[in-house]
Scaffold this active site. Structure first.
Site, PDB file in Angstrom:
ATOM      1  N   CYS A  66       0.819  -1.200   0.000  1.00  0.00           N
ATOM      2  CA  CYS A  66       0.000   0.000   0.000  1.00  0.00           C
ATOM      3  C   CYS A  66       0.854   1.251   0.000  1.00  0.00           C
ATOM      4  O   CYS A  66       2.080   1.184  -0.004  1.00  0.00           O
ATOM      5  CB  CYS A  66      -0.904   0.000   1.237  1.00  0.00           C
ATOM      6  SG  CYS A  66      -1.870  -1.515   1.463  1.00  0.00           S
ATOM      7  N   ARG A  73      -4.778   1.436  -0.689  1.00  0.00           N
ATOM      8  CA  ARG A  73      -4.624  -0.007  -0.482  1.00  0.00           C
ATOM      9  C   ARG A  73      -4.504  -0.798  -1.775  1.00  0.00           C
ATOM     10  O   ARG A  73      -5.286  -0.599  -2.716  1.00  0.00           O
ATOM     11  CB  ARG A  73      -5.809  -0.547   0.323  1.00  0.00           C
ATOM     12  CG  ARG A  73      -5.616  -2.026   0.693  1.00  0.00           C
ATOM     13  CD  ARG A  73      -6.794  -2.584   1.426  1.00  0.00           C
ATOM     14  NE  ARG A  73      -6.521  -3.959   1.838  1.00  0.00           N
ATOM     15  CZ  ARG A  73      -7.436  -4.910   1.971  1.00  0.00           C
ATOM     16  NH1 ARG A  73      -8.708  -4.641   1.748  1.00  0.00           N
ATOM     17  NH2 ARG A  73      -7.100  -6.137   2.345  1.00  0.00           N
ATOM     18  N   LEU A  74      -3.525  -1.689  -1.799  1.00  0.00           N
ATOM     19  CA  LEU A  74      -3.444  -2.773  -2.769  1.00  0.00           C
ATOM     20  C   LEU A  74      -3.803  -4.030  -2.001  1.00  0.00           C
ATOM     21  O   LEU A  74      -3.045  -4.500  -1.156  1.00  0.00           O
ATOM     22  CB  LEU A  74      -2.038  -2.884  -3.359  1.00  0.00           C
ATOM     23  CG  LEU A  74      -1.820  -4.028  -4.359  1.00  0.00           C
ATOM     24  CD1 LEU A  74      -2.620  -3.785  -5.632  1.00  0.00           C
ATOM     25  CD2 LEU A  74      -0.338  -4.175  -4.701  1.00  0.00           C
TER      26      LEU A  74
END
Length: 609
Positions: A2, A50-51
């Protein structure tokens, strides 16, 4: 994986700064394309992009811990903690309750249980900030090897932080200035630990905790490499390395999204591909691998001292041997030299320091992989750890009082830059100072002398200095495409163990990376076991250099260009005309110079020399 950011100020009310916090976080949308969030109270604003990799539904951030309606702590976290399952069970036994399956919540609970000492319990790559409203205190923590980036900018009444400089620069309190040391770093491909090319902006050191409260800022290192006696014999050492690698790769294959391995056909990436294929096979899954391939490489390839063989035949052989589902990503010189690729690399890295076409190809490779996978394993740091670079084995370099990677091919700055400027910069003196600082930090083992003592120094220089350049490059070019790259050879348990293995054992068969070869020989084709170290590929197509020369010519034709006053116009024009030196190091220098021109203009940088 992230992008994190935040702002604490002990004199002003930040509750009205929601829009600014969102803007700061959104500069890193590439790091976190899946979700975004902010949290604010009077003294702190926390942002996140966010990933989603683990617990897609439950891992939203910033994440808060609350009790009886009271916020105990707020976390913004980037990375992966590979022992989070074991930690969750330990924390459950200590009375903690979990509402998600994410490693993020485990880190938050670890902070509640152990405070700043929570870092000692984490195995992984991470950078995070915790705001504690009870103590009115911010904690910034970075992993031991510095895999994940974390920057901060002190203000008169607090601090601004972020995964990338661009998040910090989005705050109007931050001045965009490059001072003389910043220019020296751009031109020498080296870094002062903890500093950046932006005046006043700092980087949290690997293994460091920075604590910020109303009374000021403190920091401490919770981890450093230590010199310890190595008592294992060769067989035990080989077996220990293999056992560690088996455990590390198995842990790093945990993911709720598609995962792959970067395969170059060299020893490091082939080892990871083989181990991943074996572990995934046990779960009924198939490993996927990706490699970069330059269009026309077979016709234009010329062997040299650094690179004796092409990757493609070895890549194909390893993929067949381990049964991976393999894909080659084809790139051509026009793509590498394009303004789009150059711009994307600069936007990803925020600094005009790099490896020219090798950065562009890495970015384009990651961009292509991200269309198929969200997580990739990479062999970064094996060369630093096991002694793979050619200069580890060159007595002239080993015995020179310089940073080794600067001795094996130096840049001729006089081919581009004004002599008066270079005299002011004193780049040789600057590099000599960096070497002395780095040598002073090397841990010593009592009684160690001669070659063993010197190779401990060389190893530490690479792990403490050169590796930081490589990890920053890998993180930023991958996260610029929304791809999480994991680096198993950076597991601190492996690093601690191998760092203390004697050099005579690391080279027991007279070759580079003997220890790694011995530990993994049964996994790979003999051709790969016998292959000499071959660096990440660089295009040999002259079209790349022609495009760079043309860009330099445009700068020389415009006296208003930011770097125009810094150049030796005659020598720079000769280079633009294709008559100057054009080796690997000269290509890097020219590319960094071109990037610096774009960076100063697009980032609004003031150059203060």
């Amino acid at each position: 994986m992230c992008g994190i950011t935040g702002w604490v100020d002990f004199e002003r009310d930040l509750t009205g700064e929601v829009r600014l916090l969102r803007e700061m976080a959104d500069t890193m949308a590439c790091r976190g394309p899946d979700d975004a969030g902010v949290w604010l109270d009077a003294r702190a604003g926390i942002g996140h992009r966010r990933l989603a990799v683990i617990d897609i539904e439950g891992g939203a951030q910033p994440m808060t811990a609350e009790r009886d309606g009271r916020v105990l702590a707020v976390l913004t976290y980037s990375g992966e903690v590979y022992n989070y399952r074991e930690l969750r069970e330990e924390l459950k036994a200590r009375g903690h309750h979990f509402r998600t399956a994410s490693d993020t919540e485990v880190v938050l609970a670890a902070y509640l249980e152990w405070g700043e000492n929570c870092a000692d319990h984490l195995n992984g790559m991470f950078a995070f900030g915790v705001w504690d409203p009870r103590r009115q205190e911010l904690l910034l923590v970075r992993d031991r090897l510095g895999i994940k980036p974390l920057y901060y900018y002190p203000t008169p009444n607090g601090l601004i932080f972020g995964s990338e400089p661009k998040a910090i620069l989005a705050n109007p309190l931050v001045r965009r200035v490059m001072d003389i040391d910043g220019l020296r770093e751009v031109l020498t491909f080296t870094r002062i630990p903890g500093k950046t090319v932006y005046q006043g902006m700092h980087e949290v050191l690997p293994g460091e905790i920075v604590k910020v409260g109303a009374r000021g800022r403190t920091s401490r290192r919770y981890w450093k490499l230590e010199a310890r006696p190595h008592t294992d014999d060769l067989k035990t050492t080989v077996d220990t390395v293999r056992g560690l690698l088996e455990d590390i790769v198995e842990r790093q294959l945990v993911s709720d999204v598609p995962l792959c391995v970067l395969l170059s056909g060299g020893l490091d990436s082939s080892v990871l591909t083989a181990l991943a294929a074996r572990k995934l096979g046990e779960r009924g899954e198939k490993a996927r691998s990706f490699a970069v391939n330059f269009v026309g490489k077979g016709e234009e390839f010329t062997a040299d001292d650094m690179r004796g063989t092409m990757d493609a035949p070895f890549v194909a052989e390893v993929a067949r041997h381990v049964g991976s589902e393999h894909t080659d990503i084809d790139l051509d010189a026009a793509q590498l030299a394009s303004a789009a690729a150059r711009g994307a690399v600069l936007k990803s890295r925020d600094i005009p320091i790099g490896l020219s076409d090798m950065d562009a190809s890495l970015y384009l490779l990651f961009k292509a992989i991200s269309e198929h996978s969200t997580v990739a394993l990479s062999g970064e740091s094996a060369d630093e750890l096991f002694g793979g670079y050619i200069w580890f084995h060159d007595p002239n370099v080993v015995n020179s009082p310089v940073l080794p990677w600067t001795a094996y091919g130096s840049m001729d700055h006089t081919a581009l830059f004004d002599l008066g400027l270079l005299q002011k910069l004193d780049l040789q003196g600057y590099l000599a100072d960096r070497y002395r600082e780095a040598i002073a930090e090397v841990p010593r083992l009592e009684g160690e002398s001669g070659l063993e003592r010197r190779m401990r120094e060389i190893s530490h220089l690479h792990l403490a200095r050169f590796l930081q350049l490589m990890l920053d490059r890998k993180d930023r070019t991958s996260m610029g495409c929304g791809l999480e790259v994991r680096v198993p050879f950076c597991d601190h348990r492996l690093v601690e163990y191998v760092f203390n293995v004697p050099w005579s054992m690391k080279t027991h068969d007279g070759r580079e990376k003997s220890l790694l070869r011995a530990a993994t020989a049964d996994l790979l084709p003999q051709s790969v076991i016998d292959r000499r170290k071959s660096p990440y590929p660089s295009t040999q197509n002259p079209a790349y250099d022609q495009a760079a020369n043309e860009e330099l010519g445009k700068i020389l034709a415009d006296p208003g260009s930011p770097i125009y006053p810094l150049l030796d116009k005659g020598k720079a024009q000769a280079r633009a005309d294709g008559n100057g030196p054009s080796g690997r190091m000269e290509r890097n220098l020219l590319d960094n110079t071109l990037q610096m021109n774009t960076w100063i203009a697009s980032y609004g940088i003031t150059v203060d020399l």
